[in-house]
Each structure stands twice: as structure tokens, then as C-alpha cells.
Design a protein around this motif. Structure first.
Motif, PDB file in Angstrom:
ATOM      1  N   LYS A   1       0.826  -1.202   0.000  1.00  0.00           N
ATOM      2  CA  LYS A   1       0.000   0.000   0.000  1.00  0.00           C
ATOM      3  C   LYS A   1       0.865   1.259   0.000  1.00  0.00           C
ATOM      4  CE  LYS A   1      -4.280  -1.703   2.111  1.00  0.00           C
ATOM      5  NZ  LYS A   1      -5.226  -1.519   3.237  1.00  0.00           N
ATOM      6  N   THR A   2       1.977   1.221   0.716  1.00  0.00           N
ATOM      7  CA  THR A   2       2.875   2.372   0.705  1.00  0.00           C
ATOM      8  C   THR A   2       3.486   2.563  -0.681  1.00  0.00           C
ATOM      9  OG1 THR A   2       3.405   1.963   3.039  1.00  0.00           O
ATOM     10  CG2 THR A   2       4.879   3.417   1.819  1.00  0.00           C
ATOM     11  N   VAL A   3       3.856   1.450  -1.309  1.00  0.00           N
ATOM     12  CA  VAL A   3       4.379   1.526  -2.678  1.00  0.00           C
ATOM     13  C   VAL A   3       3.317   2.110  -3.614  1.00  0.00           C
ATOM     14  CG1 VAL A   3       5.298   0.195  -4.614  1.00  0.00           C
ATOM     15  CG2 VAL A   3       5.943  -0.408  -2.280  1.00  0.00           C
ATOM     16  N   GLU A   4       2.054   1.717  -3.404  1.00  0.00           N
ATOM     17  CA  GLU A   4       0.969   2.243  -4.238  1.00  0.00           C
ATOM     18  C   GLU A   4       0.816   3.749  -4.083  1.00  0.00           C
ATOM     19  OE1 GLU A   4      -2.450  -0.019  -3.122  1.00  0.00           O
ATOM     20  OE2 GLU A   4      -2.192  -1.445  -4.777  1.00  0.00           O
ATOM     21  N   ARG A   5       1.062   4.280  -2.871  1.00  0.00           N
ATOM     22  CA  ARG A   5       0.981   5.729  -2.685  1.00  0.00           C
ATOM     23  C   ARG A   5       2.072   6.431  -3.493  1.00  0.00           C
ATOM     24  NH1 ARG A   5      -2.444   3.458  -0.794  1.00  0.00           N
ATOM     25  NH2 ARG A   5      -3.164   4.042  -2.860  1.00  0.00           N
ATOM     26  N   ILE A   6       3.269   5.853  -3.514  1.00  0.00           N
ATOM     27  CA  ILE A   6       4.347   6.427  -4.319  1.00  0.00           C
ATOM     28  C   ILE A   6       3.996   6.356  -5.800  1.00  0.00           C
ATOM     29  CG2 ILE A   6       6.781   6.181  -4.957  1.00  0.00           C
ATOM     30  CD1 ILE A   6       7.270   5.035  -2.155  1.00  0.00           C
ATOM     31  N   GLN A   7       3.459   5.207  -6.223  1.00  0.00           N
ATOM     32  CA  GLN A   7       3.046   5.065  -7.620  1.00  0.00           C
ATOM     33  C   GLN A   7       1.935   6.055  -7.968  1.00  0.00           C
ATOM     34  OE1 GLN A   7       2.315   0.664  -7.225  1.00  0.00           O
ATOM     35  NE2 GLN A   7       3.155   0.667  -9.300  1.00  0.00           N
ATOM     36  N   GLY A   8       0.963   6.187  -7.069  1.00  0.00           N
ATOM     37  CA  GLY A   8      -0.171   7.072  -7.332  1.00  0.00           C
ATOM     38  C   GLY A   8       0.251   8.515  -7.515  1.00  0.00           C
ATOM     39  N   LEU A   9       1.126   8.998  -6.637  1.00  0.00           N
ATOM     40  CA  LEU A   9       1.628  10.366  -6.774  1.00  0.00           C
ATOM     41  C   LEU A   9       2.385  10.528  -8.083  1.00  0.00           C
ATOM     42  CD1 LEU A   9       2.281  13.203  -5.694  1.00  0.00           C
ATOM     43  CD2 LEU A   9       4.239  12.198  -4.493  1.00  0.00           C
ATOM     44  N   SER A  10       3.237   9.557  -8.392  1.00  0.00           N
ATOM     45  CA  SER A  10       4.027   9.641  -9.628  1.00  0.00           C
ATOM     46  C   SER A  10       3.117   9.653 -10.850  1.00  0.00           C
ATOM     47  CB  SER A  10       5.002   8.459  -9.709  1.00  0.00           C
ATOM     48  OG  SER A  10       5.894   8.470  -8.621  1.00  0.00           O
ATOM     49  N   LEU A  11       2.082   8.787 -10.848  1.00  0.00           N
ATOM     50  CA  LEU A  11       1.205   8.693 -12.010  1.00  0.00           C
ATOM     51  C   LEU A  11       0.365   9.948 -12.175  1.00  0.00           C
ATOM     52  CD1 LEU A  11       0.323   6.895 -14.327  1.00  0.00           C
ATOM     53  CD2 LEU A  11      -1.397   5.885 -12.831  1.00  0.00           C
ATOM     54  N   ASP A  12      -0.135  10.501 -11.078  1.00  0.00           N
ATOM     55  CA  ASP A  12      -0.922  11.735 -11.167  1.00  0.00           C
ATOM     56  C   ASP A  12      -0.083  12.881 -11.731  1.00  0.00           C
ATOM     57  OD1 ASP A  12      -3.247  10.604 -10.231  1.00  0.00           O
ATOM     58  OD2 ASP A  12      -2.936  11.194  -8.154  1.00  0.00           O
ATOM     59  N   MET A  13       1.134  13.019 -11.221  1.00  0.00           N
ATOM     60  CA  MET A  13       2.012  14.077 -11.723  1.00  0.00           C
ATOM     61  C   MET A  13       2.390  13.823 -13.182  1.00  0.00           C
ATOM     62  SD  MET A  13       4.475  14.576  -8.390  1.00  0.00           S
ATOM     63  CE  MET A  13       5.422  15.905  -9.136  1.00  0.00           C
ATOM     64  N   LEU A  14       2.599  12.551 -13.515  1.00  0.00           N
ATOM     65  CA  LEU A  14       2.958  12.194 -14.886  1.00  0.00           C
ATOM     66  C   LEU A  14       1.859  12.590 -15.872  1.00  0.00           C
ATOM     67  CD1 LEU A  14       4.395   8.743 -15.958  1.00  0.00           C
ATOM     68  CD2 LEU A  14       2.464   9.714 -17.166  1.00  0.00           C
ATOM     69  N   ILE A  15       0.611  12.260 -15.533  1.00  0.00           N
ATOM     70  CA  ILE A  15      -0.504  12.521 -16.440  1.00  0.00           C
ATOM     71  C   ILE A  15      -0.660  14.018 -16.690  1.00  0.00           C
ATOM     72  CG2 ILE A  15      -3.021  12.399 -16.670  1.00  0.00           C
ATOM     73  CD1 ILE A  15      -2.877   9.676 -15.282  1.00  0.00           C
ATOM     74  N   ILE A  16      -0.601  14.812 -15.613  1.00  0.00           N
ATOM     75  CA  ILE A  16      -0.749  16.262 -15.776  1.00  0.00           C
ATOM     76  C   ILE A  16       0.404  16.814 -16.624  1.00  0.00           C
ATOM     77  CG2 ILE A  16      -0.673  18.477 -14.577  1.00  0.00           C
ATOM     78  CD1 ILE A  16      -2.311  17.355 -12.394  1.00  0.00           C
TER      79      ILE A  16
END
Length: 492
Positions: A323-338
Motif C-alpha cells: 500500500k505504501t508503494v501504491e501511494r508512491i506510484q499514485g503520486l508519480s502517475l498523477d504528476m505524470l498525467i498532468i
């Protein structure tokens, strides 16, 4: 680019993420469409960028209005050329972080157990993915190359844009540039946006149709999410921890530990890529060159798998929390998309609009055909719940499939979720940003394989996966069901 500019660019991404969340909470249309905040933020950034706001300012500058500001905005939009330059380089870095964490913190299952449950999903997913190449390359060879003067690598855009999504399209920017068609990245990003929106919109329409026609097994035709769910909020009594504190913060913050593991996975991937590139140069680069064009992110995923195998063996205290890894992935993906959407070139899409529209429409029709015709015949049970997740992923990304499954099976009563998850372990290393996706463009441009060779290769894979799903697995599951019925019959 100065450190201050890089810092400002990152801060502006954070502000855009906040604004996008406010839009999702307040604007009913975005709620009904279940639009992710990053897509909203990316749309705002695109409108304020050089292709929309910048062009408007250019017109004002020509009229002598606010000349100083208008001229600067005409070149780089509201955010300026330096910030846009930082954003344009971020997707290629962040996608490696996303892929490096795909398997970190997940105990690798036995291949036999995963294949038994996910076999139909895997056969269906490979059929759709390889079919996207077959359709794209056929259109490229028969229409796009001879009539629209578009290179043959355009045949890979459906799979890159739809299944790969914004991250993969952005990550392959260097590959597109190296083969001499840099605008291909803009078309892939545009297709990723259209695919994600189509996946959500068409997916919700299909769910409503399935509920009315009795195709679904869990929800009814009058079911809909709560107001909070549509706004993207979690109700207080349903909130759960987003991560687990596996180590004491007095020694190191748990987020720091997990970021270090993700970083290590990326570095392992970098070493693998460098090693394979050196091996290629030494052995076969004179005949065919593939690894020189392969980006880092699929190797980062393999680095994460290798690291997780070590963790499974030595992490007795289970300190790695997915779940902690998913938070890192989620932040990275959100920033990536924008960042990817903000730097999307609308002019490149406009110049190649005929090819863009042809590929997008063909890809959408293929995904619809696969869901409506193939899924009921390839899925042994709960075909709608299992198929809708595959449909969402085939048009958008994994998250799109999960969103649609969440709507059609909110309490996870069907085998759709575990089947989808296990299928990803085998599917993602190859398609949707995996090795095949990364190698597709180099193989198409290579004289030894070329577009015709790639088309034949993908057609063989599609026919093999179709046969596996429609004949082999279907026969096996039918026999298993008959054996269960015989075992349940009372002894005479």
C-alpha cells in the motif's frame, strides 16, 4: 533549467492536482463520468499551455494588447517555457517509478494457481492487445502509409495509446524521436486521453445496458454510487489506512524506506538495460538493433520483480508494504498525467488528424467487439464483471478497468478482481507498456522484421490466444463443471 525552476514546476503540479480535486468535488459532470483528477488537471494545464492560451495571447500581441506579457505567454503559455521544459522531461522519469513498484510488496503467487484463475482473462487480454496491433498495422499498411504519408510505426499507436496509456506514451517519447517521428508521441498521448475518456464513458453506458438486460450478477439497473463516491470522497465509516507503518519512524520514516526500494528497482532496471544494450552491440547490432530503442520503464518493472523475489526470500518481518508503494506510484502517475497532457502538442494531432481519427475509431470498435462478442464466450462465469474490467484496461489503463469493476461489483462478490489481478502478473510484463510494447517500434522499423513481419507475428499471437480461450480453456472449464456436477449427485 535552474533548481528554482524545477522546484516551481513541481509546486505548480501540486497546485493543479488540488484544483482538479476541487473541480471533481464541485462539478457534477466530472462525477457522472468518474473522471480522474489527474485528467481534469491535465486538461486545465493543456488549456493554459502554449497551444490554447498561448495562441490566444499571440493574437492579442498582434493587436498590440499587453504586448510584453502576451508575447511571453504566446511562447510558453501561462506557465512559461522553462516550466513547460521541466514538465516535458518528467513523464519519462516518473513512468519508471510507476512500473518499478508494480510488484513490490506483493508475494509472487505460484504460476499454476494464478494461471488457473486468470487463464480466461489472460487469453482475452492477449487477444485484445495483439488485435490492436493487427488492426493498427493493417490500417497502416493499407491506408495510412500509402494515402496519408504516415510512417508504418503508426500501426503501434492503438496499443501504445490505449493499453499503455499516458505513462507509456510519454515514456516512449525518446523512441519516437530516435526513429524520426517525434509527433508520434503527441498522437499516442492524444489517443491515451481519448481512450481513457471513452473507456469510462462507454464503460458506464455498457454497465447500464448490462444491468437493464440482466447481464450483471451483482448490481441492478437502479444502482448508482453515493454522492461521496461520485465526488471521489470516501465516507467516514468506510475509510481505511492508505499504508501500514512497518518500521518505527525513529529509525527511518516508512515512506523513505519504500522510496529507496523503488529507487533500487529502477537502478536495477537501468543496469539490466545497459547490460542488454552492451550485449546487443557486441553480438547482433550489425543485423538487428532493438535494445538501443527500448526505454527504461519495462526494465524497471523487471528490476522490481527481481527485487521482490529477494524480498520474498529474506523479508521475514514483512516490512515491505504494498500500500505504501501504491501511494508512491499514485503520486508519480498523477504528476505524470498532468505533465504529459500539459505538454501535449495539439498542432501535431491536427496535422495528422485523419490518421489519428482512423486509428482511434478502429481501436474503439475492436474493443467493443471483443467485449460484446468474445468476452461472453471466453469467460467461464461472471463474464460481464470480468469482461468490463478488461474492456476498461483495453481502452485506458489498469485503473480504468478497476473503476468499472468497482461500479459493477462494488463489494467484490465475483471472481473478477482476483482474476484481473493475477492476469496482470503475466500480462503486464509484455503488453500495455511491457517488453512487447517497448520493442514494437524498433521491430517495425528494423529491416529484418518490418511492419509485415510484426503484423504476422501479432496475428499468430492473436489466433493462438483466441484458440486458447475459445477452445482449450472453455473445454477444460466445461469438463471441470461436469465433474463437479457428478460429484454433487447423490450415490444411487
Amino acid at each position: 533549467m535552474s533548481p528554482d525552476t524545477i522546484g516551481l514546476a513541481l509546486l505548480l503540479l501540486g497546485v493543479l492536482l488540488l484544483v482538479s480535486k476541487l473541480v471533481r468535488v464541485k462539478w457534477k459532470l466530472t462525477q457522472r463520468l468518474y473522471l480522474p483528477g489527474a485528467i481534469i488537471g491535465g486538461g486545465i494545464a493543456l488549456l493554459l499551455g502554449p497551444d490554447v492560451f498561448g495562441r490566444l495571447m499571440g493574437l492579442l500581441a498582434d493587436q498590440g494588447v499587453a504586448v510584453g506579457f502576451a508575447e511571453r505567454a504566446a511562447e510558453g503559455g501561462l506557465f512559461g517555457t522553462d516550466v513547460m521544459a521541466v514538465w516535458s522531461s518528467l513523464p519519462g522519469l516518473l513512468i519508471s517509478v510507476v512500473f518499478a513498484g508494480l510488484f513490490l510488496g506483493k508475494r509472487m503467487p505460484r504460476l499454476r494457481d494464478a494461471a488457473r484463475l486468470a487463464g480466461p482473462n489472460l487469453a482475452f487480454g492477449v487477444t485484445v492487445a495483439s488485435g490492436q496491433y493487427v488492426i493498427g498495422l493493417t490500417l497502416a499498411l493499407l491506408v495510412l502509409v500509402p494515402f496519408l504519408d504516415v510512417p508504418a510505426i503508426s500501426g503501434a499507436l492503438i496499443e501504445i495509446g490505449f493499453l499503455g496509456g499516458h505513462g507509456t506514451a510519454a515514456g516512449l517519447g525518446g523512441t519516437f524521436a530516435e526513429v524520426g517521428w517525434a509527433e508520434g508521441q503527441d498522437l499516442a498521448l492524444g489517443m491515451a486521453t481519448v481512450g481513457l475518456l471513452s473507456g469510462i464513458i462507454v464503460g458506464i453506458i455498457l454497465i447500464n445496458w448490462g444491468a437493464r438486460r440482466g447481464k450483471t450478477t451483482v448490481i441492478s439497473s437502479d444502482a448508482k454510487g453515493t454522492d461521496n463516491e461520485q465526488a471521489g470522497l470516501v465516507e467516514r465509516d468506510k475509510r481505511s489506512a492508505g499504508s501500514t507503518m512497518t518500521i518505527h519512524p525513529s529509525s527511518m520514516d516508512p515512506l523513505t524506506l519504500h522510496f529507496g526500494l523503488v529507487a533500487l528497482a529502477v537502478l536495477i532496471g537501468q543496469l539490466l538495460l545497459m547490460g542488454l544494450q552492451a550485449l546487443e552491440q557486441a553480438l547482433w547490432a550489425d543485423h538487428i538493433e532493438i535494445m538501443a530503442y527500448v526505454p527504461l520503464f519495462p526494465m524497471a518493472m523487471i528490476g522490481g520483480i527481481l527485487l521482490q523475489l529477494l524480498i520474498d526470500r529474506f523479508d521475514r518481518d514483512e516490512v515491505v508494504d504494498h500500500k505504501t508503494v501504491e501511494r508512491i506510484q499514485g503520486l508519480s502517475l498523477d504528476m505524470l498525467i498532468i505533465a504529459a497532457m500539459a505538454t501535449l502538442s495539439l498542432s501535431a494531432i491536427a496535422e495528422n488528424f485523419a490518421a489519428f481519427a482512423t486509428l482511434t475509431l478502429a481501436g474503439l470498435l475492436w474493443c467493443l467487439f471483443a467485449f460484446l462478442v468474445l468476452a461472453p464466450r471466453m469467460m467461464p462465469s461472471h463474464w460481464f464483471e470480468r469482461g468490463i474490467g478488461e474492456f476498461g484496461q483495453s481502452l485506458g489503463v489498469t485503473a480504468t478497468g478497476l473503476v468499472l469493476m468497482r461500479v459493477v461489483d462494488p463489494e467484490m462478490r465475483t471472481p473478477a478482481y482476483p482474476a484481473f489481478g493475477y492476469k496482470q502478473l503475466i500480462f503486464e510484463p509484455f503488453f500495455g507498456g511491457g517488453l512487447i510494447t517497448a520493442a514494437a517500434i524498433p521491430l517495425i522499423v528494423s529491416p529484418q522484421v518490418g511492419p509485415v513481419g510484426m503484423l504476422v507475428f501479432m496475428a499468430v499471437i492473436m489466433l493462438a490466444s483466441l484458440y486458447t480461450g475459445l477452445v482449450v480453456l472453455r473445454r477444460r472449464y466445461r469438463k471441470a463443471a461436469q465433474d463437479q456436477e457428478r460429484a454433487a449427485e447423490p450415490a444411487s
